[in-house]
Design a protein around this motif. Structure first.
Motif, PDB file in Angstrom:
ATOM      1  N   PHE A 184      22.473 -25.876  19.094  1.00 31.19           N
ATOM      2  CA  PHE A 184      23.656 -26.462  19.732  1.00 31.19           C
ATOM      3  C   PHE A 184      24.918 -25.656  19.417  1.00 31.19           C
ATOM      4  O   PHE A 184      26.018 -26.060  19.800  1.00 31.19           O
ATOM      5  N   GLY A 185      24.770 -24.543  18.718  1.00 34.17           N
ATOM      6  CA  GLY A 185      25.912 -23.671  18.433  1.00 34.17           C
ATOM      7  C   GLY A 185      26.698 -24.030  17.191  1.00 34.17           C
ATOM      8  O   GLY A 185      27.773 -23.468  16.969  1.00 34.17           O
ATOM      9  N   TYR A 186      26.197 -24.949  16.361  1.00 35.11           N
ATOM     10  CA  TYR A 186      26.912 -25.303  15.137  1.00 35.11           C
ATOM     11  C   TYR A 186      26.670 -24.239  14.069  1.00 35.11           C
ATOM     12  O   TYR A 186      25.554 -23.741  13.916  1.00 35.11           O
ATOM     13  N   LEU A 187      27.734 -23.942  13.331  1.00 33.15           N
ATOM     14  CA  LEU A 187      27.757 -22.717  12.540  1.00 33.15           C
ATOM     15  C   LEU A 187      27.769 -22.947  11.032  1.00 33.15           C
ATOM     16  O   LEU A 187      28.490 -23.806  10.524  1.00 33.15           O
ATOM     17  N   GLY A 188      27.004 -22.117  10.332  1.00 33.51           N
ATOM     18  CA  GLY A 188      27.162 -21.969   8.892  1.00 33.51           C
ATOM     19  C   GLY A 188      26.596 -23.074   8.031  1.00 33.51           C
ATOM     20  O   GLY A 188      25.878 -23.969   8.485  1.00 33.51           O
ATOM     21  N   LYS A 189      26.952 -23.002   6.780  1.00 31.84           N
ATOM     22  CA  LYS A 189      26.445 -23.907   5.756  1.00 31.84           C
ATOM     23  C   LYS A 189      26.733 -25.368   6.089  1.00 31.84           C
ATOM     24  O   LYS A 189      25.889 -26.243   5.869  1.00 31.84           O
ATOM     25  N   TYR A 190      27.920 -25.640   6.634  1.00 28.28           N
ATOM     26  CA  TYR A 190      28.324 -27.016   6.909  1.00 28.28           C
ATOM     27  C   TYR A 190      28.218 -27.371   8.389  1.00 28.28           C
ATOM     28  O   TYR A 190      28.650 -28.441   8.797  1.00 28.28           O
ATOM     29  N   GLN A 191      27.647 -26.464   9.185  1.00 30.18           N
ATOM     30  CA  GLN A 191      27.396 -26.713  10.610  1.00 30.18           C
ATOM     31  C   GLN A 191      28.644 -27.182  11.355  1.00 30.18           C
ATOM     32  O   GLN A 191      28.705 -28.276  11.917  1.00 30.18           O
ATOM     33  N   PHE A 192      29.644 -26.310  11.386  1.00 33.06           N
ATOM     34  CA  PHE A 192      30.891 -26.599  12.088  1.00 33.06           C
ATOM     35  C   PHE A 192      30.765 -26.304  13.578  1.00 33.06           C
ATOM     36  O   PHE A 192      30.161 -25.303  13.977  1.00 33.06           O
ATOM     37  N   GLY A 193      31.390 -27.169  14.385  1.00 32.52           N
ATOM     38  CA  GLY A 193      31.546 -26.884  15.802  1.00 32.52           C
ATOM     39  C   GLY A 193      32.775 -26.015  16.025  1.00 32.52           C
ATOM     40  O   GLY A 193      33.725 -26.034  15.237  1.00 32.52           O
ATOM     41  N   LYS A 194      32.778 -25.250  17.092  1.00 34.85           N
ATOM     42  CA  LYS A 194      33.877 -24.318  17.353  1.00 34.85           C
ATOM     43  C   LYS A 194      35.203 -25.028  17.576  1.00 34.85           C
ATOM     44  O   LYS A 194      36.261 -24.532  17.180  1.00 34.85           O
ATOM     45  N   GLU A 195      35.167 -26.210  18.205  1.00 36.47           N
ATOM     46  CA  GLU A 195      36.413 -26.934  18.460  1.00 36.47           C
ATOM     47  C   GLU A 195      37.029 -27.450  17.154  1.00 36.47           C
ATOM     48  O   GLU A 195      38.252 -27.424  16.988  1.00 36.47           O
ATOM     49  N   THR A 196      36.194 -27.908  16.255  1.00 35.53           N
ATOM     50  CA  THR A 196      36.696 -28.355  14.955  1.00 35.53           C
ATOM     51  C   THR A 196      37.324 -27.194  14.198  1.00 35.53           C
ATOM     52  O   THR A 196      38.377 -27.345  13.553  1.00 35.53           O
ATOM     53  N   LEU A 197      36.700 -26.031  14.279  1.00 37.39           N
ATOM     54  CA  LEU A 197      37.247 -24.846  13.612  1.00 37.39           C
ATOM     55  C   LEU A 197      38.630 -24.500  14.154  1.00 37.39           C
ATOM     56  O   LEU A 197      39.534 -24.129  13.392  1.00 37.39           O
ATOM     57  N   LYS A 198      38.814 -24.624  15.446  1.00 35.92           N
ATOM     58  CA  LYS A 198      40.126 -24.328  16.042  1.00 35.92           C
ATOM     59  C   LYS A 198      41.193 -25.258  15.485  1.00 35.92           C
ATOM     60  O   LYS A 198      42.331 -24.838  15.236  1.00 35.92           O
ATOM     61  N   ILE A 199      40.836 -26.521  15.311  1.00 31.83           N
ATOM     62  CA  ILE A 199      41.805 -27.514  14.811  1.00 31.83           C
ATOM     63  C   ILE A 199      42.328 -27.124  13.437  1.00 31.83           C
ATOM     64  O   ILE A 199      43.501 -27.334  13.115  1.00 31.83           O
ATOM     65  N   ILE A 200      41.463 -26.541  12.603  1.00 23.64           N
ATOM     66  CA  ILE A 200      41.890 -26.181  11.242  1.00 23.64           C
ATOM     67  C   ILE A 200      42.283 -24.707  11.139  1.00 23.64           C
ATOM     68  O   ILE A 200      42.429 -24.174  10.029  1.00 23.64           O
ATOM     69  N   GLY A 201      42.462 -24.051  12.285  1.00 24.93           N
ATOM     70  CA  GLY A 201      43.063 -22.713  12.284  1.00 24.93           C
ATOM     71  C   GLY A 201      42.110 -21.536  12.297  1.00 24.93           C
ATOM     72  O   GLY A 201      42.515 -20.403  12.025  1.00 24.93           O
ATOM     73  N   ILE A 202      40.854 -21.760  12.639  1.00 17.76           N
ATOM     74  CA  ILE A 202      39.883 -20.664  12.703  1.00 17.76           C
ATOM     75  C   ILE A 202      39.468 -20.444  14.154  1.00 17.76           C
ATOM     76  O   ILE A 202      38.910 -21.336  14.793  1.00 17.76           O
ATOM     77  N   HIS A 203      39.737 -19.237  14.658  1.00 18.89           N
ATOM     78  CA  HIS A 203      39.498 -18.951  16.071  1.00 18.89           C
ATOM     79  C   HIS A 203      38.485 -17.836  16.300  1.00 18.89           C
ATOM     80  O   HIS A 203      38.266 -17.427  17.442  1.00 18.89           O
ATOM     81  N   ASN A 204      37.887 -17.371  15.232  1.00 20.40           N
ATOM     82  CA  ASN A 204      36.892 -16.300  15.361  1.00 20.40           C
ATOM     83  C   ASN A 204      35.578 -16.752  14.720  1.00 20.40           C
ATOM     84  O   ASN A 204      35.360 -16.557  13.523  1.00 20.40           O
TER      85      ASN A 204
END
Length: 222
Positions: free
Chosen positions: A96-116
């Motif tokens: 489903f595209g969730y990333l990394g150790k904590y399985q973050f979604g891309k939209e959540t990452l954007k909210i906390i300032g991560i865009h890459n």
């Protein structure tokens, strides 16, 4: 007379010897011999037996190793949650595209300032910062619910702050609000069938006081 002089000399030598050992400086401890430099002190909790994981693949070297229990500390909380999400694998991406150790979604990452997302996936330190920032933001959003519901029982589960924060990581703070305020009537389950109630129970009772509520929590990438 000579005998008396000999006796005096023996007494004087004995006194000098006692004085020497009484005032001799203590041996200095070489603290360098006890240095922790080079030791692996950042443990992953990998001995929790689970039947479900968000990640489709995981690092077998990590999964097959064991480490001391971190207990109910903040570090124990995040490591247990990271293991549940991906078995502690920083470099995994699920279907489903969730990333990394904590399985973050891309939209959540954007909210906390991560865009890459590519950079994020390659950087374990960034992932740890993201986990804390997201938890701080969720704790601010859910601050009133934490105050009102901790200690109560919903669907047979005692509500704790760590359970609330874990459930918010799973489903988002909005879904947790609906769950709590409906008395558990409005639920949520992710694509794998994991529910808010399950996370509330599994991650209950950890000390999450280290996480401070922060409405504008962002990741400092410096």
């Amino acid at each position: 007379m000579i005998k008396n002089i000999g006796s005096y000399l023996i007494v004087i030598l004995a006194i000098c010897s006692l004085a020497f050992y009484s005032f001799a400086p203590e041996k200095q401890v070489e603290f360098r011999e006890y240095s922790t430099k080079g030791l692996a002190l950042n443990y992953n909790m990998v001995n929790d037996s689970i039947s479900h994981t968000h990640a489709e693949a995981y690092n077998t070297d990590i999964a097959s190793s064991y480490s001391p229990s971190l207990g109910k500390t903040y570090v124990g909380f995040k490591e247990a949650l990271g293991y549940k999400e991906s078995r502690g694998n920083y470099f995994t991406v699920n279907s489903f595209g969730y990333l990394g150790k904590y399985q973050f979604g891309k939209e959540t990452l954007k909210i906390i300032g991560i865009h890459n997302p590519v950079q994020f996936l390659k950087n374990p330190e960034l992932q740890e910062k993201a986990f804390l920032a997201n938890a701080e933001r969720n704790k601010w959003i859910l601050r009133r619910d934490i105050k009102n519901y901790v200690g109560k029982k919903i669907n047979g589960v005692v509500i704790t702050e760590s359970g609330i924060l874990a459930a918010a990581h799973l489903s988002g703070p909005g879904s947790v609000k609906k769950y709590l305020r409906s008395g558990g009537a409005v639920g949520f389950s992710d694509a794998y069938g994991t529910t808010i109630s399950y996370y509330m129970k599994k991650f209950s009772g950890y000390d999450t006081s280290f996480i401070k509520p922060n409405k504008k929590a962002k990741v400092n990438k410096a």
